[in-house]
Scaffold this motif. Sequence first.
Motif, PDB file in Angstrom:
ATOM      1  N   ARG A  11      25.412  39.051  47.097  1.00  0.00           N
ATOM      2  CA  ARG A  11      25.784  40.468  46.922  1.00  0.00           C
ATOM      3  C   ARG A  11      26.784  40.685  45.760  1.00  0.00           C
ATOM      4  O   ARG A  11      26.523  41.457  44.845  1.00  0.00           O
ATOM      5  CB  ARG A  11      26.379  40.941  48.256  1.00  0.00           C
ATOM      6  CG  ARG A  11      27.038  42.264  48.196  1.00  0.00           C
ATOM      7  CD  ARG A  11      27.313  42.821  49.565  1.00  0.00           C
ATOM      8  NE  ARG A  11      27.334  44.249  49.434  1.00  0.00           N
ATOM      9  CZ  ARG A  11      28.435  44.985  49.419  1.00  0.00           C
ATOM     10  NH1 ARG A  11      29.603  44.432  49.559  1.00  0.00           N
ATOM     11  NH2 ARG A  11      28.353  46.294  49.259  1.00  0.00           N
ATOM     12  N   GLN A  12      27.911  39.953  45.805  1.00  0.00           N
ATOM     13  CA  GLN A  12      28.951  40.181  44.789  1.00  0.00           C
ATOM     14  C   GLN A  12      28.468  39.777  43.397  1.00  0.00           C
ATOM     15  O   GLN A  12      28.835  40.391  42.409  1.00  0.00           O
ATOM     16  CB  GLN A  12      30.242  39.419  45.139  1.00  0.00           C
ATOM     17  CG  GLN A  12      31.006  40.013  46.319  1.00  0.00           C
ATOM     18  CD  GLN A  12      31.310  41.513  46.143  1.00  0.00           C
ATOM     19  OE1 GLN A  12      31.412  42.035  45.026  1.00  0.00           O
ATOM     20  NE2 GLN A  12      31.425  42.236  47.254  1.00  0.00           N
ATOM     21  N   GLU A  13      27.649  38.732  43.339  1.00  0.00           N
ATOM     22  CA  GLU A  13      27.107  38.298  42.032  1.00  0.00           C
ATOM     23  C   GLU A  13      26.221  39.383  41.437  1.00  0.00           C
ATOM     24  O   GLU A  13      26.260  39.644  40.238  1.00  0.00           O
ATOM     25  CB  GLU A  13      26.248  37.035  42.208  1.00  0.00           C
ATOM     26  CG  GLU A  13      27.026  35.764  42.445  1.00  0.00           C
ATOM     27  CD  GLU A  13      26.090  34.617  42.838  1.00  0.00           C
ATOM     28  OE1 GLU A  13      26.612  33.600  43.278  1.00  0.00           O
ATOM     29  OE2 GLU A  13      24.854  34.757  42.723  1.00  0.00           O
ATOM     30  N   ILE A  14      25.414  40.012  42.287  1.00  0.00           N
ATOM     31  CA  ILE A  14      24.517  41.073  41.813  1.00  0.00           C
ATOM     32  C   ILE A  14      25.344  42.233  41.258  1.00  0.00           C
ATOM     33  O   ILE A  14      25.120  42.709  40.136  1.00  0.00           O
ATOM     34  CB  ILE A  14      23.605  41.587  42.960  1.00  0.00           C
ATOM     35  CG1 ILE A  14      22.712  40.477  43.472  1.00  0.00           C
ATOM     36  CG2 ILE A  14      22.765  42.784  42.493  1.00  0.00           C
ATOM     37  CD1 ILE A  14      22.017  40.779  44.794  1.00  0.00           C
ATOM     38  N   ILE A  15      26.337  42.656  42.042  1.00  0.00           N
ATOM     39  CA  ILE A  15      27.148  43.816  41.628  1.00  0.00           C
ATOM     40  C   ILE A  15      27.873  43.500  40.315  1.00  0.00           C
ATOM     41  O   ILE A  15      27.916  44.328  39.402  1.00  0.00           O
ATOM     42  CB  ILE A  15      28.130  44.216  42.760  1.00  0.00           C
ATOM     43  CG1 ILE A  15      27.324  44.706  43.978  1.00  0.00           C
ATOM     44  CG2 ILE A  15      29.108  45.293  42.297  1.00  0.00           C
ATOM     45  CD1 ILE A  15      28.132  44.931  45.230  1.00  0.00           C
ATOM     46  N   GLU A  19      19.566  43.713  48.733  1.00  0.00           N
ATOM     47  CA  GLU A  19      20.488  42.604  49.020  1.00  0.00           C
ATOM     48  C   GLU A  19      21.942  43.073  48.843  1.00  0.00           C
ATOM     49  O   GLU A  19      22.807  42.798  49.680  1.00  0.00           O
ATOM     50  CB  GLU A  19      20.183  41.438  48.058  1.00  0.00           C
ATOM     51  CG  GLU A  19      20.998  40.192  48.238  1.00  0.00           C
ATOM     52  CD  GLU A  19      20.731  39.512  49.579  1.00  0.00           C
ATOM     53  OE1 GLU A  19      19.621  39.667  50.105  1.00  0.00           O
ATOM     54  OE2 GLU A  19      21.661  38.838  50.081  1.00  0.00           O
ATOM     55  N   ALA A  20      22.201  43.801  47.751  1.00  0.00           N
ATOM     56  CA  ALA A  20      23.573  44.233  47.458  1.00  0.00           C
ATOM     57  C   ALA A  20      24.088  45.231  48.489  1.00  0.00           C
ATOM     58  O   ALA A  20      25.269  45.225  48.835  1.00  0.00           O
ATOM     59  CB  ALA A  20      23.637  44.847  46.057  1.00  0.00           C
ATOM     60  N   THR A  21      23.219  46.102  48.961  1.00  0.00           N
ATOM     61  CA  THR A  21      23.664  47.172  49.877  1.00  0.00           C
ATOM     62  C   THR A  21      23.477  46.802  51.348  1.00  0.00           C
ATOM     63  O   THR A  21      23.899  47.558  52.219  1.00  0.00           O
ATOM     64  CB  THR A  21      22.857  48.467  49.609  1.00  0.00           C
ATOM     65  OG1 THR A  21      21.457  48.167  49.729  1.00  0.00           O
ATOM     66  CG2 THR A  21      23.135  49.048  48.240  1.00  0.00           C
ATOM     67  N   GLY A  22      22.813  45.697  51.596  1.00  0.00           N
ATOM     68  CA  GLY A  22      22.560  45.289  52.986  1.00  0.00           C
ATOM     69  C   GLY A  22      21.391  46.033  53.608  1.00  0.00           C
ATOM     70  O   GLY A  22      21.195  45.966  54.827  1.00  0.00           O
TER      71      GLY A  22
END
Length: 441
Positions: A4-8, A71-74
């Motif tokens: 998630r954090q890597e994507i953002i 993936e980033a937002t769940g």
Amino acid sequence: MAERQEIIKAVELAGVVGAGGAGFPTHVKLAARCDVVIANAAECEPLLANNQELLKYSADAVIDGLNLAMEATGAQKGIVAIKKKYRESLAAIEKEIQKEPRISIFLLDDFYPAGDEHVLVYDVLGRKIPEAGIPIDVNTVVQNVETLYNISRAVKHIAVTDKYVTVSGAVKNPVTVNVPLGTPFKKLLEMAGGTMVRDFLLFDGGPMMGKTASMDSTVTKTTSGLLAIPAGTHPWLSKKINLHVQIIRARSACCQCRECTELCPRRLLGHALEPHRIMRAVANGISDVTALKTALICSECGLCEIACPMGLSPRAINVEIKKTMQQKGIKYDKTPALAQMKERAWRKFPAKKLLTRIGMDEYAANHAALMQTKIEVDEVTLPLKQHAGVPAYPTVQEGQKVEKGDIIGRIPEGKLGANLHASIGGIVARIGPDYITISNR
Ligand code: SF4
Ligand code: SF4
């Protein structure tokens, strides 16, 4: 798949912003938690084909971007909302999602404005975004398909340097092009064979909600179309509106027939917006403050102008009221909308009828297919602000050599905005107060 954090972080570094609207920085949107991500492929503005063409050739990257956004937002669910009539784009998506159990397709009818987020989220999910609210208020994130494409590239460390743009209207050969950001509009018109009329306005965007532009303007991260709008057509007339005259005409000519309100898509969804009441308030010398405040929830779609038998523009009046209220710091509180009006079922405005009503139907005969040849651009001018938030500040100097994809503008720490990258390789030729020009001539 990336975390998630890597994507953002990757999306922030790559300078991704909403490609279909106001350019809201995507990394901020992805930091929210939601249960559904909708890929907005409605492309409801007449004549535009940039999203359709992108999907035809790069549906794999769009679906990859949708998976990354989920993936980033769940989100557990992804839905591609696309008009039934975009058959080739639809086939490309259908092929891509065969092995994607969490992703489905929602087929939209051919009406305007099917892509308005309030309209879209209600039609796709039955969720009513509150008046003055945004999709996340109902646990939903909506991303334009080109934004998803850019998310996919960002995770592969490719910055936003190019844009899909449809060049159409009164041009000889309507076409969709994928060009470097900062490409002059003049060059885009040349790619479409030039214009067919002498008197026209250039629109950056669609005929209903696009903004007027000059030949010297350039492609930004939010440019979806460049249209030559001939004199005398509805979009042309709508940009010639004199507000003072509109107010006088509201007093003398508005017969309170309510046609504008009957057709307003936000009203049909159950919002408190009633443009005929705003017109009455303006005509009466601005006494009905409750009605005037509802201008703040107007989407500026322009259907009220199409509906008005007296040729008035509630939209133009709303835009002015909004400006005044925003200057005074007046806000519209998020309010749950009422139930949709039953008339909505038969009052959605057909896209085909819209084209005729705005006098642009003859320009829709040729689909603006994607130009397949590589496009060379030897000079680009990149505005430092092509997103919501504060402008980027230059991180390069005049005379410096840059490669395509190098960072040339950053956002001050803690501020809302998006990084800017060189869209061609060359020399930084000029840095102005609000732009950077790169040349390889
Ligand atoms: S522009 Fe007119 S029709 Fe569209 S939302 Fe505003 S008031 Fe309603
Ligand atoms: S449609 Fe035109 S004339 Fe009728 S109420 Fe609205 S602004 Fe007035």
